[in-house]
Write an enzyme that holds these catalytic residues in place. Structure first.
Site, PDB file in Angstrom:
ATOM      1  N   ASP A   1     -11.591   4.279   9.118  1.00  0.00           N
ATOM      2  CA  ASP A   1     -11.723   5.684   9.511  1.00  0.00           C
ATOM      3  C   ASP A   1     -12.410   6.505   8.423  1.00  0.00           C
ATOM      4  O   ASP A   1     -12.266   7.731   8.373  1.00  0.00           O
ATOM      5  CB  ASP A   1     -10.344   6.281   9.805  1.00  0.00           C
TER       6      ASP A   1
ATOM      7  N   ASP B   1      -2.584  -3.108   3.414  1.00  0.00           N
ATOM      8  CA  ASP B   1      -3.191  -1.866   2.955  1.00  0.00           C
ATOM      9  C   ASP B   1      -4.272  -2.178   1.930  1.00  0.00           C
ATOM     10  O   ASP B   1      -4.342  -3.286   1.372  1.00  0.00           O
ATOM     11  CB  ASP B   1      -2.136  -0.947   2.345  1.00  0.00           C
TER      12      ASP B   1
ATOM     13  N   ASP C   1      -4.743  -1.478  -1.121  1.00  0.00           N
ATOM     14  CA  ASP C   1      -4.392  -1.772  -2.509  1.00  0.00           C
ATOM     15  C   ASP C   1      -3.787  -3.159  -2.697  1.00  0.00           C
ATOM     16  O   ASP C   1      -3.355  -3.495  -3.800  1.00  0.00           O
ATOM     17  CB  ASP C   1      -3.437  -0.709  -3.050  1.00  0.00           C
TER      18      ASP C   1
ATOM     19  N   ASP D   1       5.798   2.749   9.929  1.00  0.00           N
ATOM     20  CA  ASP D   1       6.367   1.423   9.702  1.00  0.00           C
ATOM     21  C   ASP D   1       7.885   1.415   9.913  1.00  0.00           C
ATOM     22  O   ASP D   1       8.429   0.535  10.589  1.00  0.00           O
ATOM     23  CB  ASP D   1       6.016   0.924   8.300  1.00  0.00           C
TER      24      ASP D   1
END
Length: 487
Positions: free
Chosen positions: A90, A145, A147, A238
């Site tokens: 996005d 994710d 990271d 989540d």
């Protein structure tokens, strides 16, 4: 006078609530240690016919870590023809074109990888995951994710546990790529280690409600769909999906020995935005979930632990309340006087601190770190946690009263490559309003230390020293980051 009695009552009530929360942690310590004493169950084997798996990588303006992530996912030890990789991008900046080039390069190497860009960024991460889910071909869904750097054997480590058809999600433990970058990252890693050892381990071993941690986990696609799929009416999609799935009867599994390395927030504002999102989101999920939790066809024991799990974030409010009221209590004690039994009775609540020590000592032994390192990091962790109680209390109140706020991403630096990362174009180096409040609070608790020496009453001195140290650490990193931003 009535206001003095009121302060003493609120102070006692705050300590009492914190004691109740700590009692819940004590049970988790017991569950965790009891499970550790049992012989390790034999790991199930991989299925003879490997299923298709979709790996989802939600991205939003991740210029510094996208290449690292995509490279790691393409090194997963799993047949290419059974692996679909969705880059849910996005992004609104130059990273979009950079990611497209990376994806095209991997396509030429034979990977089934695509970059999915939505026309409108509705629902942030939850919206992106749901958009990708609609096009996912895998029977199982892995999520990472930006990271994270998953290990090559990640899928083969988690997949065997899905032989149990009731298992809906398997969560791995988070590792820390930059744990030693600064005191701030050490404190974060220390706290997360406690969560990923004792808390997740204890809940999983006892069959209690536990949470998917948003990343580094593997889902059964049918579980996600059965639970109502991804929804974006809370900041912690989540935790929301975790409870909806488990209330539907799905079981979750936590694997402490499977570690997925990740980068910890390297600046104070990044840490605060992450804490705000997690804290406020948990409150939103609790409001959404409580009625269904109490009506669920599960044991009262499981409901009770689920109740306190969802309420964990409220502890910040009571820590902050006890901290602010501690100085008026000190003044009342020495100027007016209190009954002789009052402070000895409060000594019972010191058990809450003992339980917290035990919680992290148990986690420490699992990490095999030096005792000296544990003591220093533990003291810093307690100080910073107390100081963050103001910032997180604001997040609790925002969630409680329905104050809407945007999903603020946590900037990543790719510190794996360098201990002195370049200036991050996504990082916010400005002083937030909380900086000025925290400066004032540090001075407030300095007054508490001065008052202790004036009255020669040192019962609350350790508490105030923790608070001054904690706010001092936060203010130091705020100033340090500000100077970095101006460089």
């Amino acid at each position: 006078m009535w206001w003095q009695n009121g302060i003493l009552f609120l102070y006692t009530a705050a300590l009492g609530v914190l004691f109740i929360f700590s009692a819940g942690q004590a049970f988790l310590i017991y569950f965790y240690l009891k499970a550790k004493k049992k012989p390790a169950p034999q790991k199930p084997s991989l299925p003879l016919h490997l299923p298709k798996i979709t790996v989802q990588l939600p991205l939003f303006n991740e210029l510094y870590v996208t290449e690292r992530l995509i490279n790691a996912v393409c090194q997963l030890d799993y047949p290419k023809e059974l692996l679909q990789i969705q880059v849910l991008d996005d992004s609104t900046d130059q990273s979009l074109a950079f990611t497209k080039k990376l994806v095209d390069d991997k396509k030429r190497l034979g990977f089934n990888i695509c970059q999915l860009k939505r026309e409108k960024n509705i629902g942030f991460k939850a919206g992106a995951l749901q958009h990708g889910l609609q096009q996912a071909t895998g029977e199982f869904i892995a999520i990472f994710d930006a990271d994270f750097i998953p290990e090559a054997d990640f899928l083969k480590q988690l997949l065997p546990y899905f032989r149990d058809k009731k298992i809906g999600m398997v969560q791995s433990r988070w590792g820390h790529l930059n744990n030693n970058y600064s005191l701030l990252t050490k404190v974060q890693g220390f706290g997360l280690d406690g969560h990923f050892s004792v808390e997740q381990g204890g809940r999983s071993a006892r069959g209690l409600f536990m949470s998917f941690n948003g990343t580094a986990g593997l889902w059964r696609k049918a579980c996600i769909l059965d639970a109502g799929a991804w929804q974006h009416d809370t900041l912690t999609e989540d935790l929301d999906l975790s409870y909806r799935a488990q209330l539907k009867g799905w079981k979750f599994k936590y694997l402490e020995d499977v570690v997925s390395p990740a980068e910890l927030p390297a600046t104070l504002n990044a840490l605060k935005s992450q804490q705000h999102r997690w804290t406020k989101g948990a409150i939103e999920v609790s409001k959404k979930t409580f009625e269904n939790l109490w009506q669920a066809d599960v044991s009262k024991h499981k409901k009770l632990f689920g109740f306190f799990h969802l309420l964990n974030s409220y502890a910040f409010v009571f820590v902050f309340l006890a901290a602010v009221l501690s100085i008026p209590v000190l003044l009342i004690k020495n100027a007016v006087g209190v009954p002789n039994w009052y402070f000895p009775l409060l000594g019972i609540f010191a058990l809450a601190f003992v339980i917290m020590c035990a919680f992290y000592i148990v986690a420490f032994y699992q990490s095999h770190r030096s005792l000296k390192n544990f003591i220093v990091t533990f003291l810093a962790f307690v100080s910073v946690s107390m100081a963050l109680s103001y910032h997180n209390s604001v997040a609790v109140l925002e969630g409680l009263f329905g104050f809407k706020s945007a999903f603020i991403r946590t900037p990543k630096f790719n510190i794996l490559k360098s201990e002195k990362p370049v200036k991050n174009i996504y990082a916010n180096y400005a002083f937030p309003l909380s900086f000025y409040v925290e400066c004032a609070l540090m001075l407030y608790f300095v007054f508490g230390i001065v008052a202790a020496y004036h009255f020669k009453d040192f019962a609350l001195l350790p508490f105030h020293l923790f608070l001054v140290s904690g706010f001092g650490i936060l203010n130091f990193y705020a100033l340090k980051d500000r100077m970095k931003g101006k460089a």
